[in-house]
Design an enzyme around this catalytic site. Structure first.
Site, PDB file in Angstrom:
ATOM      1  N   GLU A  38       0.889  -1.146   0.000  1.00 17.45           N
ATOM      2  CA  GLU A  38       0.000   0.000   0.000  1.00 17.45           C
ATOM      3  C   GLU A  38       0.926   1.195   0.000  1.00 17.45           C
ATOM      4  O   GLU A  38       1.722   1.371   0.922  1.00 17.45           O
ATOM      5  CB  GLU A  38      -0.878  -0.052   1.257  1.00 17.45           C
ATOM      6  CG  GLU A  38      -2.068   0.863   1.200  1.00 17.45           C
ATOM      7  CD  GLU A  38      -1.990   1.876   2.313  1.00 17.45           C
ATOM      8  OE1 GLU A  38      -2.273   1.545   3.460  1.00 17.45           O
ATOM      9  OE2 GLU A  38      -1.601   3.030   2.014  1.00 17.45           O
ATOM     10  N   CYS A  80      -2.544   7.701   5.106  1.00 18.60           N
ATOM     11  CA  CYS A  80      -2.551   7.303   3.696  1.00 18.60           C
ATOM     12  C   CYS A  80      -3.762   7.903   2.990  1.00 18.60           C
ATOM     13  O   CYS A  80      -3.773   8.047   1.780  1.00 18.60           O
ATOM     14  CB  CYS A  80      -2.649   5.794   3.545  1.00 18.60           C
ATOM     15  SG  CYS A  80      -1.726   4.877   4.747  1.00 18.60           S
TER      16      CYS A  80
END
Lengths: 526, 526
Positions: A265, A302
């Site tokens: 990720e 994120c």
């Protein structure tokens, strides 16, 4: 700090690496913390990976209730660490107590959610096709279930020292799947990592599992992670971090004699689309919500909203002012590491100097090494479309407004974006038509679409997708948060014409595990 | 051959490539067949891929019943081709009529099975987490469903000119998922490919779909496939073929600015374990079953039993003799292409010359260019373990017996094997203990474990796994046969706090599609 020794954990053993020494750094005090850690070498990597392999066959066949109990025991052991864990995490990360206590709750909660998921059993995807001996070409009895992939290497992230680290989502889902885990501790919080690692190590012992189920490697530099991914025993990788780091691991994994999957990720700027009616009716509320989302955890999420698209005009101008004002009121915060802080300042200064970008809210000059204040910029959609660098992630509390001439141009910007973790629509009912026009583009670009919220705050639940097309992640078919994360570490195996004595419990006649199974195509639990 | 023009099919158009010309070759007659085909270039590749991209948003949102009807229409149109299809496939592949008629049935059957799967709807993996507004940190409403990945490039295989080719499993599962498909026709059966391609093209028109849903590219050489995989519109690749070919596509896909998944089914030697009691009680039956499986389709099956492990002794010696005798009685057969036939002869001659290998049944000298006779060899387990080349696949009716000193050595050989599509246990009840000892190793190595059968013959069903660890496939988490193949081309998307007007039908309140959904973790269809 009685319990932190600076050692790596190789199975049941505590081992001092013989490589480069390092210490944790406190971004709050600007000082190095005790004790000294040491970078482990190839021998320790091989020990951990080989132990994981040795543990694999027994661990993957632990029954689902035992494995659930193991995850719950890890949760208990993390709570047992008490305030020492919170204090150490505060010192190493600069994150405040409330945030870390919340994060501990999240970490424990996701371990328990995977325990529940295990017990429910449909992750086994059990399928049974009954034999058709009378058919022209007879069909044999065929049954399928999921089994674990093998030992998994997990790379802890710096920005969630508990929930995306040693006992975070990657570890929880891999252990749930039946995969032994070798964690590479993030060097920004080695003490926190060791504490949590010892909690897992203790849970392994308490549950009577093979010691190789879990190891924790310590170190600085890129060599350790690369060598870990290269080790033939490792069968999958979970990673949360930078695009550069993720791409490097993907390349190493693809170049192995046996390539393995990497679930990285990486980066996302999480576009927010301000639709005209919503902007007209509640621009100020959206502006303050946006400012709160942008500055949450000093922008170190994120899912930080790094790109805001609106349609040129009075309402968008007013939104820009209000957002800038809301950010001006925000206190500077302490970033996780000097490296992250420096990269943030570089990114923000780059935008400030960019000829096509106007500064709406300047970052204040840093008062201490890891202090950062929010920044806000604006550019024209035509310039954004022309300048690829404007869509680079600036990790931290910086966001770029993009002024579009009309919804067609807004759609054009959306179409031009790389893959993202999230996209957000701020909309009123009267914006529905416009939202329906954007939706197909957003579905192609992102893993999660939000309406009238902000992307920070990722629920750990059944329906969550924390993933998305490249470069948000390396595999858009996966999520790293939520119960579906377990499927990253499972693969199907078919059993043809196998006797009851040989079949795994999930596939035996009479459904002894009482799980959902698909029999001749029909789901049922009978 | 009225219907075969030698053109590529780009959407609704028929296009003559401007690149290198080629013709189909009949391995039976040794002659080139009419008409001439032409290799398409970058312009045609771009047209097909761009059309597929243009078709994507509308096609992926066709409702599941329309998409099911489309698959059924393809099946009908393939049957409409009548005997011309069978005759052309016989001429191009050298495979006999009965086999190709069976394969057509399989092809049509798998299209219908995917239609059924679509209607059932659980492939959507619909999940709903209800909002918890009263929770300390309120939880929003979050819902998830699967959406299609994007345009898929499919590489037809030579060995199943219908079932693993233009309208084969990869195409059927990708179309079922909602992905437009661009097929690269296998140059060994371009006429068969064109006929089937035209059937799909007609079904697209009959169902009123966007023409970009399907294109068929023709050509020879590796450039065409490489350029297709490099095209930015392509989002996934399905491939069945050689290890070398699969590895090349994997490398190209990984090197793209946006890497994409490649589902390559490559090579497998499908070990068969002869356990002692079974060998003692029915060695001769096993030997004749083995010979039949090895020579089926002249050994040109991915699941061909290329490796037979037994424990040294009288029973295994007798089995070796009986197998050699059964193979001596087998007629030579026509292989698919001169290239495959030549590679087979090279592989067999290499084994025959190998100092550690004894020939049990020599291949007869070729009487015509594509004729091949079965071959059988034997070696010691210790030699097999020492010589990696002995585990290379020899595509065709050749198999290698491996004599193990005991079950421990048999397990050691299993442990040393690369990933495989299948493993087979020939066993009696009295062998159960030994089988239980082998099972964990086999589960780690293969996608399907068979008992008392032979690996050739891959059922198209719900529980089938035609996959396995590398190098059997590039992604052990997938299957290319059976209903689970659809998941290769789907990815999850979450919808947070979205109104009924915006939500896709699969996730709307009241379950309008009447599909299985997971609500707050619980499966149901209410």
């Amino acid at each position: 700090m009685l319990n932190i020794t600076g050692e790596a954990l190789i199975g049941a053993a505590s081992v001092r690496g013989t490589g480069e020494a390092f210490r944790a750094f406190s971004p709050v005090s600007g000082e190095d913390l005790q004790p000294e850690f040491h970078t482990v070498g190839l021998a320790e990597i091989a020990s951990a990976a080989t132990l994981a392999q040795a543990a694999f066959d027994s661990y993957r066949e632990t029954d689902k209730d035992s494995r659930a109990r193991f995850l719950e025991t890890i949760a208990e052991q993390i709570l047992e660490l008490g305030d020492e864990l919170i204090q150490r995490a505060m010192a190493e990360s600069g994150l405040p107590r409330a945030r870390l206590e919340g994060e501990r709750g999240r970490t424990v909660g996701q371990l328990k959610l995977f325990a529940e998921t295990l017990r429910e059993g449909s992750w086994l995807d059990a399928r049974l096709d009954t034999a058709l001996p009378e058919r022209a070409i007879p069909r044999p009895d065929i049954r399928m279930r999921m089994i674990a992939l093998g030992p998994v290497a997990v790379f802890g992230a710096s920005n969630f020292p508990l929930a995306f680290s040693v006992a975070g989502g990657d570890t929880a889902s891999a252990l749930a799947a039946g995969c032994p885990v070798v964690v590479k501790a993030h060097p920004a919080h080695p003490g926190t990592s060791e504490l949590v690692g010892r909690a897992i190590q203790k849970a392994v012992a308490l549950c009577g599992l093979h010691e190789g189920v879990f190891s924790l490697l310590t170190g600085i530099g890129n060599g350790l992670g690369a060598d870990l991914v290269r080790h033939p025993a490792i069968q999958a990788v979970g990673f949360t971090g930078s695009r550069q780091g993720g791409l490097a691991l993907m390349a190493i994994a693809a170049a192995r004699p046996q390539p393995i999957p990497v679930y990285a990720e990486m980066s996302s700027i999480n576009p927010v689309f301000l639709l005209p009616q919503a902007l007209a009716s509640r621009g100020e509320v959206i502006a303050s919500g946006f400012a709160a989302s942008l500055t949450l955890g000093v922008g170190q999420f994120c899912t930080n909203p790094g790109l805001i698209l609106g349609i040129k005009g009075k309402d968008f101008e007013r939104f820009a002012e209000q957002a800038a004002q809301a950010l001006a009121a925000a206190q500077p915060g302490t970033m996780l590491t000097p490296g992250i802080s420096a990269a943030y300042q570089r990114g923000v200064d780059g935008l400030a100097r960019h000829p096509k970008v106007k500064t709406l809210k300047q970052r204040a000059a840093a008062t201490a090494s890891c202090q950062a204040a929010p920044a806000l910029f604006i550019t024209e959609a035509s310039d954004f479309l022309a300048e690829h660098a404007l869509s680079d992630e600036v990790f931290g509390p910086s966001s770029l407004l993009v002024a579009c001439k009309d919804v067609a141009e807004m759609r054009q910007v959306a179409e031009k974006l790389e893959g993202q973790l999230t996209a957000t629509l701020q909309m009123d009912d009267a914006d529905t038509e416009m939202a329906l026009g954007l939706l197909p583009v957003l579905e192609r670009k992102v893993g999660r679409i939000l309406v009238n919220g902000f992307p920070t705050g990722v629920e750990v639940s059944t329906a969550m997708v924390h993933g998305g097309p490249f470069p948000a992640t390396s595999d858009s078919k996966s999520t790293s948060v939520g119960t579906a994360a377990i499927f990253r570490f499972l693969r199907p195996v078919s059993y043809q014409n196998m006797s009851q004595a040989l079949l795994p419990a999930a596939l035996k006649d009479g459904n002894p595990l009482q799980i959902w199974r698909r029999k001749d195509g029909q789901l049922g639990r009978a």
